[in-house]
Design an enzyme around this catalytic site. Structure first.
Site, mmCIF file in Angstrom:
data_model
loop_
_atom_site.group_PDB
_atom_site.id
_atom_site.type_symbol
_atom_site.label_atom_id
_atom_site.label_comp_id
_atom_site.label_asym_id
_atom_site.label_seq_id
_atom_site.Cartn_x
_atom_site.Cartn_y
_atom_site.Cartn_z
ATOM 1 N N GLY A 13 0.833 -1.207 0.000
ATOM 2 C CA GLY A 13 0.000 0.000 0.000
ATOM 3 C C GLY A 13 0.861 1.248 0.000
ATOM 4 O O GLY A 13 2.091 1.185 0.038
ATOM 5 N N ASP A 35 2.197 -8.825 2.138
ATOM 6 C CA ASP A 35 1.005 -8.219 1.544
ATOM 7 C C ASP A 35 0.283 -9.282 0.731
ATOM 8 O O ASP A 35 0.901 -10.242 0.243
ATOM 9 C CB ASP A 35 1.378 -7.024 0.636
ATOM 10 C CG ASP A 35 0.196 -6.081 0.430
ATOM 11 O OD1 ASP A 35 0.251 -4.943 0.923
ATOM 12 O OD2 ASP A 35 -0.810 -6.484 -0.206
ATOM 13 N N ASP A 54 -1.758 -13.664 3.406
ATOM 14 C CA ASP A 54 -2.877 -13.023 4.084
ATOM 15 C C ASP A 54 -2.594 -12.964 5.587
ATOM 16 O O ASP A 54 -2.196 -13.975 6.182
ATOM 17 C CB ASP A 54 -4.115 -13.914 3.813
ATOM 18 C CG ASP A 54 -5.400 -13.233 4.181
ATOM 19 O OD1 ASP A 54 -5.377 -12.329 5.034
ATOM 20 O OD2 ASP A 54 -6.440 -13.622 3.611
ATOM 21 N N TYR A 154 -14.856 0.902 9.221
ATOM 22 C CA TYR A 154 -13.416 1.129 9.319
ATOM 23 C C TYR A 154 -13.076 1.903 10.599
ATOM 24 O O TYR A 154 -12.147 1.561 11.326
ATOM 25 C CB TYR A 154 -12.992 1.897 8.062
ATOM 26 C CG TYR A 154 -11.598 2.463 8.048
ATOM 27 C CD1 TYR A 154 -10.488 1.636 7.864
ATOM 28 C CD2 TYR A 154 -11.389 3.837 8.150
ATOM 29 C CE1 TYR A 154 -9.211 2.180 7.806
ATOM 30 C CE2 TYR A 154 -10.126 4.385 8.092
ATOM 31 C CZ TYR A 154 -9.041 3.547 7.926
ATOM 32 O OH TYR A 154 -7.784 4.085 7.871
ATOM 33 N N LYS A 158 -10.822 0.569 13.672
ATOM 34 C CA LYS A 158 -9.605 1.255 14.142
ATOM 35 C C LYS A 158 -9.720 1.567 15.631
ATOM 36 O O LYS A 158 -8.780 1.371 16.397
ATOM 37 C CB LYS A 158 -9.365 2.537 13.336
ATOM 38 C CG LYS A 158 -8.883 2.305 11.907
ATOM 39 C CD LYS A 158 -7.457 1.789 11.876
ATOM 40 C CE LYS A 158 -6.893 1.678 10.481
ATOM 41 N NZ LYS A 158 -5.606 0.966 10.428
HETATM 42 C C1 AKB Z 1 -9.786 6.804 4.464
HETATM 43 O O1 AKB Z 1 -10.234 7.738 3.803
HETATM 44 O O2 AKB Z 1 -10.410 5.774 4.715
HETATM 45 C C2 AKB Z 1 -8.390 6.954 5.027
HETATM 46 C C3 AKB Z 1 -8.431 7.516 6.414
HETATM 47 C C4 AKB Z 1 -8.866 8.909 6.633
HETATM 48 O O3 AKB Z 1 -8.092 6.836 7.330
HETATM 49 N N1 AKB Z 1 -7.599 7.774 4.185
#
Ligand code: AKB
Length: 338
Positions: A13, A35, A54, A154, A158
């Site tokens: 990435g 990766d 993975d 996401y 996190k």
């Molecule tokens: C996203 O847009 O998902 C990332 C972030 C802000 O963590 N770039």
């Protein structure tokens, strides 16, 4: 003899590219890149091993530690916010279960060689969730403890992994019989939107910034998916790489927390367009807000307060907005497409 090494997951990435480059240029760190996608050949040459696999494959991780002694992990592998909204179950598996596998591996390695494995985890402004634009404007630069109500899979992933990391550092196996449990050393940064001159982001929601600049340099029209008023904090890739390494290398006694905001500059999409137009006056940039996706940007802060990072371990961005555009983004991106 197993060889001491640094493991980088998600090495193919954007951040992985920069980090491998940084290690190759500045020291003799033995880098193991992992990766799901193969690394480009020029980057493979800069790593001691480049493994396609993975992070959910526990057998692969076990094979890896039979060969290498891992002292630090930069765990970059993740599905970003937009992609994670389309495939939330997969995102949870990769972002949470994958991270758990790496935390377990780090703990095992710490027990094995007796030194706390430094576990560097890029988190994100996606852990914040502001309820509406008025609250976002009023909140201004927000601190780590404010508005921790993520609205994306996401962001939830996190936020939870930050807590897991803290738990593995401070409390893992707290009821075990042995008294001197050695634990990992988890450190995390909440990144703003990142912009690189050499790679394009994929699957994120802050991606419009990089997409706009790269499109302008190529002479391709760009319809921005957020409105001109949408504002986010941003950082260019060299600063992002520097912040990761600087946090990893900071003396443990200097760190008063495990998770830090870092920021460099904040821009609205209109200000971004103006900067791009002053470098590429013929650029065709329009705004075509895609409402559900643009709404995600509205829940993220306009800027963050990174004063703990500044006072604890000396964080200072090298690229404020003028320098970011004039000395990094515009020259490097122009050269890339010439
Ligand atoms: C996203 O847009 O998902 C990332 C972030 C802000 O963590 N770039």
């Amino acid at each position: 003899m197993r060889k001491p090494a640094v493991l980088i997951t998600g090495a193919s990435g954007e951040v992985g590219f920069g980090l491998i480059d940084r290690f190759a240029q500045t020291d003799h760190t033995r880098v193991i890149a992992l990766d799901i996608k193969p690394l480009p050949e020029e980057l493979q040459a800069r790593c001691s091993a480049s493994i396609v696999g993975d992070i959910l494959d526990e057998n692969l991780l076990q094979r890896l530690i039979s060969e290498f002694e891992i002292h630090a992990i930069y765990h970059l592998a993740a599905l970003l916010s937009t992609r994670a909204e389309y495939t939330p179950d997969t995102a949870h598996r990769v972002n949470v279960e994958g991270t758990l596998n790496l935390l377990k591996l780090a703990h095992e390695q710490t027990r094995w060689h007796g030194h706390p494995v430094t576990f560097v985890f890029p988190s994100s402004i996606a852990v914040y969730g502001l309820p509406n634009v008025a609250a976002k404007e009023k909140a201004g630069r927000i601190r780590e403890t404010d508005w921790n109500f993520p609205t994306t899979m996401y962001g939830c992933n996190k936020a939870y992994c930050e807590m897991l990391g803290r738990y593995y550092s401070l409390h893992y196996r707290q009821l075990a019989a042995e008294s001197d449990i050695r634990r990992i050393d988890f450190r995390s940064l909440r990144f703003p939107g990142l912009i690189s001159a050499t790679t394009m982001p994929t699957g994120g929601t802050s991606d419009y910034a990089a997409e706009m600049i790269h499109a302008a340099a190529q002479g391709v029209p760009y319809a921005c998916f957020v409105p001109p008023t949408a504002r986010l904090p941003f950082m260019v890739m060299p600063d992002a790489i520097r912040s990761l390494v600087q946090l990893a290398e900071a003396p443990a006694e200097k760190l008063s927390q495990r998770v830090y905001n870092v920021s460099a500059f904040s821009l609205s999409a209109a200000q971004l367009r103006d900067r791009v137009l002053s470098a590429f006056p013929k650029a065709q940039i329009t705004f075509d807000p895609q409402i559900p996706r643009a709404n995600i940007v509205d829940t993220w802060p306009a800027d963050v307060d990174d004063s703990p990072a500044r006072s604890d371990w000396g964080w200072r961005p090298e690229y404020e907005v003028g320098r970011a555009f004039d000395e990094y983004l515009i020259p490097a991106i122009t050269k890339r497409y010439r």
